[in-house]
Design a protein around this motif. Structure first.
Motif, PDB file in Angstrom:
ATOM      1  N   ASN A 242       0.814  -1.217   0.000  1.00 33.44           N
ATOM      2  CA  ASN A 242       0.000   0.000   0.000  1.00 33.44           C
ATOM      3  C   ASN A 242       0.848   1.268   0.000  1.00 33.44           C
ATOM      4  N   ALA A 243       2.123   1.141   0.359  1.00 32.26           N
ATOM      5  CA  ALA A 243       2.972   2.331   0.474  1.00 32.26           C
ATOM      6  C   ALA A 243       3.301   2.938  -0.886  1.00 32.26           C
ATOM      7  N   LEU A 244       3.194   2.168  -1.974  1.00 31.86           N
ATOM      8  CA  LEU A 244       3.579   2.732  -3.276  1.00 31.86           C
ATOM      9  C   LEU A 244       2.408   3.458  -3.938  1.00 31.86           C
ATOM     10  N   ASP A 245       2.519   4.783  -3.980  1.00 33.33           N
ATOM     11  CA  ASP A 245       1.542   5.592  -4.713  1.00 33.33           C
ATOM     12  C   ASP A 245       2.262   6.810  -5.288  1.00 33.33           C
ATOM     13  N   GLY A 246       1.528   7.682  -5.936  1.00 30.41           N
ATOM     14  CA  GLY A 246       2.129   8.841  -6.578  1.00 30.41           C
ATOM     15  C   GLY A 246       2.956   9.694  -5.630  1.00 30.41           C
ATOM     16  N   PRO A 247       2.379  10.133  -4.499  1.00 28.18           N
ATOM     17  CA  PRO A 247       3.155  10.967  -3.572  1.00 28.18           C
ATOM     18  C   PRO A 247       4.448  10.293  -3.093  1.00 28.18           C
ATOM     19  N   THR A 248       4.411   8.955  -2.914  1.00 27.26           N
ATOM     20  CA  THR A 248       5.632   8.248  -2.493  1.00 27.26           C
ATOM     21  C   THR A 248       6.689   8.325  -3.591  1.00 27.26           C
ATOM     22  N   LEU A 249       6.290   8.097  -4.847  1.00 24.79           N
ATOM     23  CA  LEU A 249       7.257   8.184  -5.956  1.00 24.79           C
ATOM     24  C   LEU A 249       7.851   9.587  -6.030  1.00 24.79           C
ATOM     25  N   SER A 250       6.989  10.613  -5.873  1.00 18.68           N
ATOM     26  CA  SER A 250       7.487  11.992  -5.910  1.00 18.68           C
ATOM     27  C   SER A 250       8.540  12.208  -4.830  1.00 18.68           C
ATOM     28  N   ARG A 251       8.248  11.716  -3.640  1.00 17.90           N
ATOM     29  CA  ARG A 251       9.175  11.895  -2.519  1.00 17.90           C
ATOM     30  C   ARG A 251      10.493  11.155  -2.787  1.00 17.90           C
ATOM     31  N   LEU A 252      10.406   9.916  -3.287  1.00 22.86           N
ATOM     32  CA  LEU A 252      11.612   9.111  -3.526  1.00 22.86           C
ATOM     33  C   LEU A 252      12.492   9.715  -4.623  1.00 22.86           C
ATOM     34  N   PHE A 253      11.867  10.336  -5.629  1.00 21.74           N
ATOM     35  CA  PHE A 253      12.619  10.791  -6.793  1.00 21.74           C
ATOM     36  C   PHE A 253      12.979  12.282  -6.729  1.00 21.74           C
ATOM     37  N   ALA A 254      12.565  12.964  -5.688  1.00 24.53           N
ATOM     38  CA  ALA A 254      12.800  14.416  -5.591  1.00 24.53           C
ATOM     39  C   ALA A 254      14.283  14.744  -5.758  1.00 24.53           C
ATOM     40  N   GLY A 255      14.578  15.653  -6.687  1.00 23.68           N
ATOM     41  CA  GLY A 255      15.952  16.118  -6.880  1.00 23.68           C
ATOM     42  C   GLY A 255      16.860  15.142  -7.593  1.00 23.68           C
ATOM     43  N   LYS A 256      16.339  14.015  -8.058  1.00 22.22           N
ATOM     44  CA  LYS A 256      17.198  13.004  -8.691  1.00 22.22           C
ATOM     45  C   LYS A 256      17.400  13.327 -10.173  1.00 22.22           C
ATOM     46  N   ARG A 257      18.676  13.422 -10.577  1.00 22.64           N
ATOM     47  CA  ARG A 257      19.002  13.707 -11.971  1.00 22.64           C
ATOM     48  C   ARG A 257      19.079  12.425 -12.795  1.00 22.64           C
ATOM     49  N   ALA A 258      19.123  11.285 -12.159  1.00 22.87           N
ATOM     50  CA  ALA A 258      19.251  10.000 -12.859  1.00 22.87           C
ATOM     51  C   ALA A 258      18.031   9.783 -13.762  1.00 22.87           C
ATOM     52  N   PRO A 259      18.214   9.015 -14.861  1.00 24.96           N
ATOM     53  CA  PRO A 259      17.053   8.696 -15.697  1.00 24.96           C
ATOM     54  C   PRO A 259      16.038   7.859 -14.904  1.00 24.96           C
ATOM     55  N   LEU A 260      14.768   8.013 -15.269  1.00 23.16           N
ATOM     56  CA  LEU A 260      13.697   7.261 -14.590  1.00 23.16           C
ATOM     57  C   LEU A 260      13.996   5.764 -14.524  1.00 23.16           C
TER      58      LEU A 260
END
Ligand SMILES: [Zn+2]
Length: 278
Positions: free
Chosen positions: A138-156
């Motif tokens: 249940n922890a994986l949703d849009g807001p979680t992805l945004s938080r995990l990827f914030a500021g990351k320059r790496a490709p998706l």
């Protein structure tokens, strides 16, 4: 298995991919099984007073359940190949299980699977402690992805394969999820945390990841082509790949008209449609 006692462990060889832990059979014998779980690609088994067991199936490993009077394996994920008893490497003999006496048999033709011990709970093992969020939890949703990827320059693509961010997502499912979400594997991961439309992109990707895994589980998983040729009885998700391993083929998205392209990112193949994945 939960609540059952391991009466004895039968080892048909001393090693799988790695040597089995020392005194493997001896340390598990007599232990009551408290819980059975999964974390990323690891199966975990906690015992009452003994070590916790962590198992990885490798490429071709499987467990078969046999109980007295009924040796049929229950469930929908029984693979006929595990009947070749020459590849039975470890047998857990259980007593006091809900099914009475039962045998849990680890079968692995290629022997890339492994088993190891953790002192204390399985989740505390260093290999599991650093793992990221579960893609099906249940922890994986849009807001979680945004938080995990914030500021990351790496490709998706690279960010999705980083097991410290999301655990257990492999090369195939990342390509498929990015296609379903209509997102380019080359896009900066940080664009799911900032910029116009970022929340919608993150939400779409989270939904796609969950959907792709759900479909794969329903199909019985996927498998590498060479292994299917050797045996012919593994999962069938590969027949529904939209982009993976389909270089040059038409994109299946209605009205797209693009063609699947293969590129190499971090040493692994990525398949995507440059026309509809932005
Ligand atoms: Zn397309």
């Amino acid at each position: 298995m939960e609540g059952a006692r391991i009466a004895r462990v039968q080892l048909n060889r001393p090693d799988l991919r790695f040597p089995l832990p020392e005194r493997f059979a001896e340390r598990l014998a007599g232990q009551r099984i408290l819980s059975l779980g999964r974390r990323a690609k690891y199966i975990t088994l906690d015992t009452e007073n003994g070590p916790a067991l962590i198992c990885h199936l490798g490429m071709s490993g499987s467990f078969r359940i046999e109980s007295d009077g009924d040796d049929a394996t229950p469930g929908r994920f029984h693979h006929p190949r595990s009947r070749a008893s020459g590849h039975d490497h470890v047998v857990f003999h259980l007593e006091d299980s809900p099914a009475g006496a039962a045998r849990i048999v680890f079968n692995d033709p290629r022997r890339f699977g492994f088993m190891l011990f953790a002192d204390g709970a399985a989740a505390s093992h260093p290999m599991l402690a650093g793992l990221g969020v579960e893609p099906t939890g249940n922890a994986l949703d849009g807001p979680t992805l945004s938080r995990l990827f914030a500021g990351k320059r790496a490709p998706l693509k690279a960010a999705l394969l980083d097991q410290g961010l999301i655990a257990g997502l492999g090369n195939i499912y990342v390509s498929e999820a990015l296609w379903q979400a209509g997102l380019s594997p080359k896009r900066e991961a940080g664009t799911l945390a900032a910029g116009r439309g970022h929340a919608a992109r993150a939400g779409r990707l989270a939904d796609s990841i969950r959907d792709v895994i759900r479909q794969a589980i329903a199909a019985g998983g996927s498998s590498l082509r060479d292994y299917v040729h050797a045996d012919g009885s593994l999962g069938y998700f590969q027949h529904t790949f939209r982009v993976y391993d389909r270089e040059g083929k038409p994109c299946p998205r209605p009205g797209c008209g693009g063609h699947v392209k293969r590129i190499v990112q971090s040493g692994r193949s990525t398949f995507f449609c440059p026309a509809c994945q932005r």
